[in-house]
Scaffold this motif. Sequence first.
Motif, PDB file in Angstrom:
ATOM      1  N   PHE A  94       0.813  -1.219   0.000  1.00 48.99           N
ATOM      2  CA  PHE A  94       0.000   0.000   0.000  1.00 48.99           C
ATOM      3  C   PHE A  94       0.846   1.269   0.000  1.00 48.99           C
ATOM      4  O   PHE A  94       0.633   2.177  -0.811  1.00 48.99           O
ATOM      5  CB  PHE A  94      -0.954  -0.001   1.202  1.00 48.99           C
ATOM      6  CG  PHE A  94      -1.978   1.088   1.148  1.00 48.99           C
ATOM      7  CD1 PHE A  94      -3.136   0.914   0.419  1.00 48.99           C
ATOM      8  CD2 PHE A  94      -1.778   2.288   1.806  1.00 48.99           C
ATOM      9  CE1 PHE A  94      -4.085   1.924   0.350  1.00 48.99           C
ATOM     10  CE2 PHE A  94      -2.715   3.296   1.750  1.00 48.99           C
ATOM     11  CZ  PHE A  94      -3.873   3.111   1.019  1.00 48.99           C
ATOM     12  N   LYS A  95       1.795   1.363   0.927  1.00 45.09           N
ATOM     13  CA  LYS A  95       2.601   2.573   1.051  1.00 45.09           C
ATOM     14  C   LYS A  95       3.459   2.832  -0.189  1.00 45.09           C
ATOM     15  O   LYS A  95       3.481   3.959  -0.683  1.00 45.09           O
ATOM     16  CB  LYS A  95       3.473   2.496   2.305  1.00 45.09           C
ATOM     17  CG  LYS A  95       3.552   3.794   3.022  1.00 45.09           C
ATOM     18  CD  LYS A  95       4.434   3.855   4.248  1.00 45.09           C
ATOM     19  CE  LYS A  95       4.670   2.604   4.998  1.00 45.09           C
ATOM     20  NZ  LYS A  95       5.550   2.788   6.156  1.00 45.09           N
ATOM     21  N   PRO A  96       4.155   1.816  -0.725  1.00 51.13           N
ATOM     22  CA  PRO A  96       4.937   2.083  -1.939  1.00 51.13           C
ATOM     23  C   PRO A  96       4.080   2.503  -3.133  1.00 51.13           C
ATOM     24  O   PRO A  96       4.490   3.356  -3.923  1.00 51.13           O
ATOM     25  CB  PRO A  96       5.639   0.754  -2.223  1.00 51.13           C
ATOM     26  CG  PRO A  96       5.665   0.045  -0.930  1.00 51.13           C
ATOM     27  CD  PRO A  96       4.450   0.486  -0.186  1.00 51.13           C
ATOM     28  N   VAL A  97       2.894   1.937  -3.254  1.00 47.07           N
ATOM     29  CA  VAL A  97       2.019   2.323  -4.369  1.00 47.07           C
ATOM     30  C   VAL A  97       1.536   3.760  -4.187  1.00 47.07           C
ATOM     31  O   VAL A  97       1.518   4.545  -5.143  1.00 47.07           O
ATOM     32  CB  VAL A  97       0.833   1.337  -4.489  1.00 47.07           C
ATOM     33  CG1 VAL A  97      -0.214   1.854  -5.448  1.00 47.07           C
ATOM     34  CG2 VAL A  97       1.320  -0.029  -4.932  1.00 47.07           C
ATOM     35  N   MET A  98       1.161   4.113  -2.968  1.00 44.97           N
ATOM     36  CA  MET A  98       0.681   5.468  -2.691  1.00 44.97           C
ATOM     37  C   MET A  98       1.764   6.499  -3.015  1.00 44.97           C
ATOM     38  O   MET A  98       1.527   7.458  -3.754  1.00 44.97           O
ATOM     39  CB  MET A  98       0.263   5.581  -1.227  1.00 44.97           C
ATOM     40  CG  MET A  98      -0.242   6.948  -0.827  1.00 44.97           C
ATOM     41  SD  MET A  98      -0.691   7.061   0.912  1.00 44.97           S
ATOM     42  CE  MET A  98       0.899   6.929   1.709  1.00 44.97           C
ATOM     43  N   PHE A  99       2.951   6.304  -2.451  1.00 40.06           N
ATOM     44  CA  PHE A  99       4.037   7.246  -2.711  1.00 40.06           C
ATOM     45  C   PHE A  99       4.510   7.161  -4.157  1.00 40.06           C
ATOM     46  O   PHE A  99       4.965   8.149  -4.730  1.00 40.06           O
ATOM     47  CB  PHE A  99       5.204   7.011  -1.746  1.00 40.06           C
ATOM     48  CG  PHE A  99       4.902   7.451  -0.351  1.00 40.06           C
ATOM     49  CD1 PHE A  99       4.549   8.753  -0.073  1.00 40.06           C
ATOM     50  CD2 PHE A  99       4.940   6.548   0.697  1.00 40.06           C
ATOM     51  CE1 PHE A  99       4.263   9.168   1.211  1.00 40.06           C
ATOM     52  CE2 PHE A  99       4.654   6.942   1.988  1.00 40.06           C
ATOM     53  CZ  PHE A  99       4.320   8.255   2.246  1.00 40.06           C
ATOM     54  N   GLY A 100       4.394   5.975  -4.763  1.00 36.51           N
ATOM     55  CA  GLY A 100       4.761   5.817  -6.167  1.00 36.51           C
ATOM     56  C   GLY A 100       3.890   6.661  -7.072  1.00 36.51           C
ATOM     57  O   GLY A 100       4.385   7.297  -8.017  1.00 36.51           O
ATOM     58  N   MET A 122      -5.328   8.124  -1.601  1.00 38.69           N
ATOM     59  CA  MET A 122      -5.028   6.901  -0.859  1.00 38.69           C
ATOM     60  C   MET A 122      -4.605   7.180   0.584  1.00 38.69           C
ATOM     61  O   MET A 122      -4.650   6.288   1.426  1.00 38.69           O
ATOM     62  CB  MET A 122      -3.923   6.109  -1.564  1.00 38.69           C
ATOM     63  CG  MET A 122      -4.339   5.530  -2.894  1.00 38.69           C
ATOM     64  SD  MET A 122      -2.971   4.720  -3.747  1.00 38.69           S
ATOM     65  CE  MET A 122      -2.775   3.245  -2.756  1.00 38.69           C
ATOM     66  N   THR A 123      -4.220   8.424   0.895  1.00 32.90           N
ATOM     67  CA  THR A 123      -3.694   8.713   2.234  1.00 32.90           C
ATOM     68  C   THR A 123      -4.673   8.513   3.373  1.00 32.90           C
ATOM     69  O   THR A 123      -4.241   8.151   4.471  1.00 32.90           O
ATOM     70  CB  THR A 123      -3.116  10.151   2.299  1.00 32.90           C
ATOM     71  OG1 THR A 123      -4.140  11.078   1.946  1.00 32.90           O
ATOM     72  CG2 THR A 123      -1.931  10.304   1.382  1.00 32.90           C
ATOM     73  N   PRO A 124      -5.991   8.734   3.213  1.00 30.35           N
ATOM     74  CA  PRO A 124      -6.872   8.505   4.379  1.00 30.35           C
ATOM     75  C   PRO A 124      -6.899   7.048   4.860  1.00 30.35           C
ATOM     76  O   PRO A 124      -7.224   6.789   6.011  1.00 30.35           O
ATOM     77  CB  PRO A 124      -8.255   8.920   3.881  1.00 30.35           C
ATOM     78  CG  PRO A 124      -8.001   9.842   2.761  1.00 30.35           C
ATOM     79  CD  PRO A 124      -6.726   9.376   2.139  1.00 30.35           C
ATOM     80  N   TRP A 125      -6.568   6.109   4.000  1.00 30.87           N
ATOM     81  CA  TRP A 125      -6.601   4.693   4.389  1.00 30.87           C
ATOM     82  C   TRP A 125      -5.242   4.186   4.857  1.00 30.87           C
ATOM     83  O   TRP A 125      -5.104   3.030   5.204  1.00 30.87           O
ATOM     84  CB  TRP A 125      -7.085   3.851   3.215  1.00 30.87           C
ATOM     85  CG  TRP A 125      -8.521   4.126   2.929  1.00 30.87           C
ATOM     86  CD1 TRP A 125      -9.598   3.622   3.600  1.00 30.87           C
ATOM     87  CD2 TRP A 125      -9.040   5.011   1.956  1.00 30.87           C
ATOM     88  NE1 TRP A 125     -10.755   4.134   3.076  1.00 30.87           N
ATOM     89  CE2 TRP A 125     -10.442   4.993   2.060  1.00 30.87           C
ATOM     90  CE3 TRP A 125      -8.463   5.831   0.991  1.00 30.87           C
ATOM     91  CZ2 TRP A 125     -11.260   5.744   1.249  1.00 30.87           C
ATOM     92  CZ3 TRP A 125      -9.284   6.580   0.180  1.00 30.87           C
ATOM     93  CH2 TRP A 125     -10.671   6.529   0.327  1.00 30.87           C
ATOM     94  N   TRP A 126      -4.239   5.067   4.890  1.00 28.92           N
ATOM     95  CA  TRP A 126      -2.909   4.662   5.334  1.00 28.92           C
ATOM     96  C   TRP A 126      -2.903   4.594   6.847  1.00 28.92           C
ATOM     97  O   TRP A 126      -3.320   5.505   7.542  1.00 28.92           O
ATOM     98  CB  TRP A 126      -1.892   5.675   4.826  1.00 28.92           C
ATOM     99  CG  TRP A 126      -0.498   5.422   5.241  1.00 28.92           C
ATOM    100  CD1 TRP A 126       0.067   4.237   5.557  1.00 28.92           C
ATOM    101  CD2 TRP A 126       0.530   6.406   5.367  1.00 28.92           C
ATOM    102  NE1 TRP A 126       1.403   4.409   5.866  1.00 28.92           N
ATOM    103  CE2 TRP A 126       1.704   5.727   5.759  1.00 28.92           C
ATOM    104  CE3 TRP A 126       0.579   7.761   5.195  1.00 28.92           C
ATOM    105  CZ2 TRP A 126       2.898   6.390   5.977  1.00 28.92           C
ATOM    106  CZ3 TRP A 126       1.782   8.414   5.402  1.00 28.92           C
ATOM    107  CH2 TRP A 126       2.920   7.729   5.793  1.00 28.92           C
ATOM    108  N   LYS A 127      -2.418   3.474   7.371  1.00 26.10           N
ATOM    109  CA  LYS A 127      -2.372   3.279   8.827  1.00 26.10           C
ATOM    110  C   LYS A 127      -0.941   3.127   9.272  1.00 26.10           C
ATOM    111  O   LYS A 127      -0.107   2.609   8.649  1.00 26.10           O
ATOM    112  CB  LYS A 127      -3.151   2.051   9.225  1.00 26.10           C
ATOM    113  CG  LYS A 127      -4.604   2.184   8.895  1.00 26.10           C
ATOM    114  CD  LYS A 127      -5.322   0.896   9.214  1.00 26.10           C
ATOM    115  CE  LYS A 127      -6.741   0.989   8.706  1.00 26.10           C
ATOM    116  NZ  LYS A 127      -7.433  -0.251   8.802  1.00 26.10           N
TER     117      LYS A 127
END
Length: 91
Positions: free
Chosen positions: A36-42, A86-91
């Motif tokens: 999730f995190k790599p895709v979001m920042f990607g 995507m950031t609101p779902w990042w935990k």
Amino acid sequence: MAAAGKNLSKRQSGEVANKRAELAAARKDAPNPVWFKPVMFGFMLLGLLWIVLYYVTSTTLQLPVPAFGNSNILVGFALVIIGFLMTPWWK
């Protein structure tokens, strides 16, 4: 007889609703998948690079996609916005 069956189905539907609520709570507390995190920042970085590449090459080659012209800016911003959505779902 019919009333007893009706109560049974209500009890079962209540149990199913409770189980669904427990599963939803467990999913809410679960951590994000590893990707999730790599895709979001990607998405954010790809959008930024898309816009920068367009601005740097706009006078000569008009990269990344010459056929898009000035719409390359919109594509870059769309990629950045996808990352930010995507950031609101990042935990």
